[in-house]
Motif scaffolding. Structure first.
Motif, PDB file in Angstrom:
ATOM      1  N   LYS A   1      -7.958   7.834 -16.221  1.00  0.00           N
ATOM      2  CA  LYS A   1      -7.358   6.764 -17.012  1.00  0.00           C
ATOM      3  C   LYS A   1      -6.394   5.903 -16.199  1.00  0.00           C
ATOM      4  CE  LYS A   1      -9.502   8.112 -20.685  1.00  0.00           C
ATOM      5  NZ  LYS A   1     -10.665   7.330 -21.164  1.00  0.00           N
ATOM      6  N   VAL A   2      -6.302   6.157 -14.901  1.00  0.00           N
ATOM      7  CA  VAL A   2      -5.434   5.367 -14.028  1.00  0.00           C
ATOM      8  C   VAL A   2      -6.223   4.935 -12.797  1.00  0.00           C
ATOM      9  CG1 VAL A   2      -3.297   5.286 -12.683  1.00  0.00           C
ATOM     10  CG2 VAL A   2      -3.378   6.608 -14.810  1.00  0.00           C
ATOM     11  N   LEU A   3      -6.260   3.637 -12.556  1.00  0.00           N
ATOM     12  CA  LEU A   3      -7.008   3.069 -11.436  1.00  0.00           C
ATOM     13  C   LEU A   3      -6.098   2.142 -10.641  1.00  0.00           C
ATOM     14  CD1 LEU A   3      -9.752   2.391  -9.958  1.00  0.00           C
ATOM     15  CD2 LEU A   3     -10.017   0.559 -11.647  1.00  0.00           C
ATOM     16  N   ILE A   4      -6.074   2.333  -9.311  1.00  0.00           N
ATOM     17  CA  ILE A   4      -5.309   1.457  -8.422  1.00  0.00           C
ATOM     18  C   ILE A   4      -6.274   0.850  -7.415  1.00  0.00           C
ATOM     19  CG2 ILE A   4      -3.456   1.313  -6.712  1.00  0.00           C
ATOM     20  CD1 ILE A   4      -2.092   3.646  -8.122  1.00  0.00           C
ATOM     21  N   ILE A   5      -6.239  -0.470  -7.284  1.00  0.00           N
ATOM     22  CA  ILE A   5      -7.146  -1.187  -6.385  1.00  0.00           C
ATOM     23  C   ILE A   5      -6.332  -1.881  -5.298  1.00  0.00           C
ATOM     24  CG2 ILE A   5      -8.883  -3.008  -6.194  1.00  0.00           C
ATOM     25  CD1 ILE A   5      -9.580  -2.500  -9.128  1.00  0.00           C
ATOM     26  N   ASP A   6      -6.616  -1.533  -4.048  1.00  0.00           N
ATOM     27  CA  ASP A   6      -5.893  -2.064  -2.901  1.00  0.00           C
ATOM     28  C   ASP A   6      -6.886  -2.714  -1.929  1.00  0.00           C
ATOM     29  OD1 ASP A   6      -4.121  -2.592  -0.871  1.00  0.00           O
ATOM     30  OD2 ASP A   6      -3.759  -0.498  -0.338  1.00  0.00           O
TER      31      ASP A   6
ATOM     32  N   ILE B   1      -4.624  -0.131 -15.092  1.00  0.00           N
ATOM     33  CA  ILE B   1      -5.058  -0.645 -13.791  1.00  0.00           C
ATOM     34  C   ILE B   1      -3.898  -1.326 -13.074  1.00  0.00           C
ATOM     35  CG2 ILE B   1      -6.679  -2.156 -12.587  1.00  0.00           C
ATOM     36  CD1 ILE B   1      -8.528  -1.979 -15.012  1.00  0.00           C
ATOM     37  N   LEU B   2      -3.694  -0.929 -11.816  1.00  0.00           N
ATOM     38  CA  LEU B   2      -2.737  -1.594 -10.940  1.00  0.00           C
ATOM     39  C   LEU B   2      -3.523  -2.224  -9.797  1.00  0.00           C
ATOM     40  CD1 LEU B   2       0.230  -2.179 -10.077  1.00  0.00           C
ATOM     41  CD2 LEU B   2       0.139  -0.054  -8.749  1.00  0.00           C
ATOM     42  N   VAL B   3      -3.386  -3.537  -9.652  1.00  0.00           N
ATOM     43  CA  VAL B   3      -4.108  -4.273  -8.616  1.00  0.00           C
ATOM     44  C   VAL B   3      -3.110  -4.857  -7.624  1.00  0.00           C
ATOM     45  CG1 VAL B   3      -5.732  -6.123  -8.142  1.00  0.00           C
ATOM     46  CG2 VAL B   3      -5.910  -4.865 -10.276  1.00  0.00           C
ATOM     47  N   LEU B   4      -3.354  -4.642  -6.353  1.00  0.00           N
ATOM     48  CA  LEU B   4      -2.498  -5.200  -5.318  1.00  0.00           C
ATOM     49  C   LEU B   4      -3.025  -6.565  -4.893  1.00  0.00           C
ATOM     50  CD1 LEU B   4      -1.689  -2.220  -5.402  1.00  0.00           C
ATOM     51  CD2 LEU B   4      -1.474  -2.269  -2.917  1.00  0.00           C
ATOM     52  N   ALA B   5      -2.108  -7.494  -4.668  1.00  0.00           N
ATOM     53  CA  ALA B   5      -2.486  -8.851  -4.278  1.00  0.00           C
ATOM     54  C   ALA B   5      -1.474  -9.377  -3.270  1.00  0.00           C
ATOM     55  CB  ALA B   5      -2.549  -9.761  -5.504  1.00  0.00           C
TER      56      ALA B   5
ATOM     57  N   SER C   1       0.824  -1.208   0.000  1.00  0.00           N
ATOM     58  CA  SER C   1       0.000   0.000   0.000  1.00  0.00           C
ATOM     59  C   SER C   1       0.859   1.259   0.000  1.00  0.00           C
ATOM     60  CB  SER C   1      -0.930   0.013   1.221  1.00  0.00           C
ATOM     61  OG  SER C   1      -1.801  -1.094   1.202  1.00  0.00           O
ATOM     62  N   ILE C   2       1.965   1.215   0.726  1.00  0.00           N
ATOM     63  CA  ILE C   2       2.871   2.368   0.767  1.00  0.00           C
ATOM     64  C   ILE C   2       3.398   2.666  -0.629  1.00  0.00           C
ATOM     65  CG2 ILE C   2       5.098   3.198   1.657  1.00  0.00           C
ATOM     66  CD1 ILE C   2       4.535   1.408   4.157  1.00  0.00           C
ATOM     67  N   LEU C   3       3.832   1.625  -1.331  1.00  0.00           N
ATOM     68  CA  LEU C   3       4.360   1.821  -2.677  1.00  0.00           C
ATOM     69  C   LEU C   3       3.263   2.254  -3.642  1.00  0.00           C
ATOM     70  CD1 LEU C   3       6.726   1.665  -4.643  1.00  0.00           C
ATOM     71  CD2 LEU C   3       6.210  -0.765  -4.987  1.00  0.00           C
ATOM     72  N   ALA C   4       2.071   1.694  -3.508  1.00  0.00           N
ATOM     73  CA  ALA C   4       0.971   2.047  -4.414  1.00  0.00           C
ATOM     74  C   ALA C   4       0.590   3.513  -4.273  1.00  0.00           C
ATOM     75  CB  ALA C   4      -0.232   1.149  -4.135  1.00  0.00           C
ATOM     76  N   VAL C   5       0.538   4.014  -3.043  1.00  0.00           N
ATOM     77  CA  VAL C   5       0.238   5.435  -2.835  1.00  0.00           C
ATOM     78  C   VAL C   5       1.357   6.302  -3.402  1.00  0.00           C
ATOM     79  CG1 VAL C   5      -0.026   7.241  -1.076  1.00  0.00           C
ATOM     80  CG2 VAL C   5      -1.248   5.078  -0.831  1.00  0.00           C
TER      81      VAL C   5
ATOM     82  N   ILE D   1      -8.633   3.092  -4.976  1.00  0.00           N
ATOM     83  CA  ILE D   1      -9.697   2.478  -4.189  1.00  0.00           C
ATOM     84  C   ILE D   1      -9.052   1.716  -3.042  1.00  0.00           C
ATOM     85  CG2 ILE D   1     -11.651   0.904  -4.221  1.00  0.00           C
ATOM     86  CD1 ILE D   1     -12.056   1.541  -7.138  1.00  0.00           C
ATOM     87  N   ASP D   2      -9.313   2.190  -1.831  1.00  0.00           N
ATOM     88  CA  ASP D   2      -8.618   1.717  -0.641  1.00  0.00           C
ATOM     89  C   ASP D   2      -9.537   0.839   0.205  1.00  0.00           C
ATOM     90  OD1 ASP D   2      -6.990   1.356   1.531  1.00  0.00           O
ATOM     91  OD2 ASP D   2      -6.490   3.469   1.791  1.00  0.00           O
TER      92      ASP D   2
END
Length: 338
Positions: free
Chosen positions: A161-166, A199-203, A67-71, A98-99
């Motif tokens: 145009k940029v979406l990050i899902i955490d 889209i960047l998705v965290l897993a 999450s730190i890197l994604a932010v 999206i947190d």
């Protein structure tokens, strides 16, 4: 014969007129290339790890800083400045984050100096979290359906145009199951194509062997998730230097591998007054970071290598277990057998 050909043509025409729309669009390969040439070359959003128009997966074990890197990445794109010593080619633009992990108060703590002197993010950076006590409207069959529709609505409303899902586990309950993971990735790919969104998705990773390099098999639900994404990278923990993390490329389609096992990027976690971030250290071989297996002596190690070989293991598999090169295994076996 002529009547038969006429019958076939009429039958084909009738079937085409009454058939549902085809799933496929087909045309000569050169036509596809001509169409593609009209579109811009995808630019880097986070160096070679993530490009425009890609569905990318960032994965790591719990508490490794996803999450730190994604932010940090979201802040970079929304402000137009590169980060982590990696290139940002894309223009400054809005980012939706999206947190599903932190509350607003927890988020505030990370980006402030003990809840004062707060870091000021660019107004292009939007954060979303689920409303408390939300109920599923009757027109939706499940929470997942409602959630996916809500994500699509946010993209449309803010024209981002940029979406990050955490993180990915909140979108589907069973990403370890192939059917669930496949359905999820199809939805995300549809979003990507429909709205031209990156889209960047965290897993997360399940329990893994920390004496081995990170691979695509360490991603939870790896087969379906990895097959459907365009790119993927991982955060690893150094077991030889306290507090050090590293980034490694796992999958890429538009570039050659640059940050593989022999050239991972090392970082330290640092809070710069009011901003928690990954701070660049340098480039290293991943083997310098992974957990070392201790053996009493070289002779006992070599005896184990011979035993594993006699059981039918390949040189590469044996090398992975002992964190040595395949050539070293080959030389050991050669010396013992001569």
């Amino acid at each position: 014969m002529k009547n038969l050909e006429t019958f076939k043509k009429n039958l084909t025409k009738d079937l085409e007129q009454n058939a549902p729309p085809s799933l496929f669009q087909i045309k000569p390969v050169n036509d596809w290339i001509d169409e593609a040439k009209k579109r811009p070359i995808p630019k880097m959003l986070f160096g070679e790890f993530w490009h425009e128009g890609e569905l990318c997966i960032l994965f790591a074990d719990t508490n490794q800083g996803k999450s730190i890197l994604a932010v940090q990445i979201a802040n970079s794109i929304s402000s137009g400045y590169s980060t982590c010593s990696l290139q940002l080619e894309a223009k400054q633009q809005s980012v939706i984050y999206i947190d599903f992990e932190l509350s607003d108060k927890q988020f505030e703590c990370r980006y402030s100096d003990d809840y004062s002197n707060h870091f000021h993010f660019n107004n292009n950076f939007y954060r979303a979290e689920i409303k408390p006590n939300s109920k599923i409207p009757k027109e939706f069959n499940s929470f997942e359906d409602y959630l996916c529709e809500s994500i699509e609505r946010i993209i449309i409303k803010h024209n981002s145009k940029v979406l990050i899902i955490d993180n990915i586990s909140y979108l589907k309950n069973g990403t370890e199951k192939a059917s669930e993971a496949t359905t999820l990735m199809i939805f995300l790919n549809d979003l990507k194509r429909k709205y031209n969104v990156s889209i960047l998705v965290l897993a997360h990773t399940p329990k893994r062997d920390y004496s081995k390099p990170i691979s695509k098999n360490d991603l939870s639900g790896s087969k379906s998730l990895m097959n459907f994404c365009d790119s993927s990278f991982a955060i690893g923990q150094s077991f030889n230097t306290t507090g050090i993390k590293y980034l490694k490329q796992i999958k890429q389609r538009v570039v050659e591998e640059k940050y593989g096992i022999e050239n991972v990027i090392s970082y330290s976690l640092k809070k710069d007054i009011n901003f928690l971030k990954f701070e660049f250290i340098g480039f290293e071989n991943e083997l310098n970071h992974i957990k070392q297996i201790e053996y009493n002596s070289l002779s006992s190690r070599n005896a184990k290598i011979v035993s594993l070989k006699s059981e039918g293991n390949s040189n590469v598999a044996i090398a992975d277990q002992f964190n040595i090169s395949e050539g070293t295994v080959r030389n050991i076996l050669k010396k013992i057998n001569t």
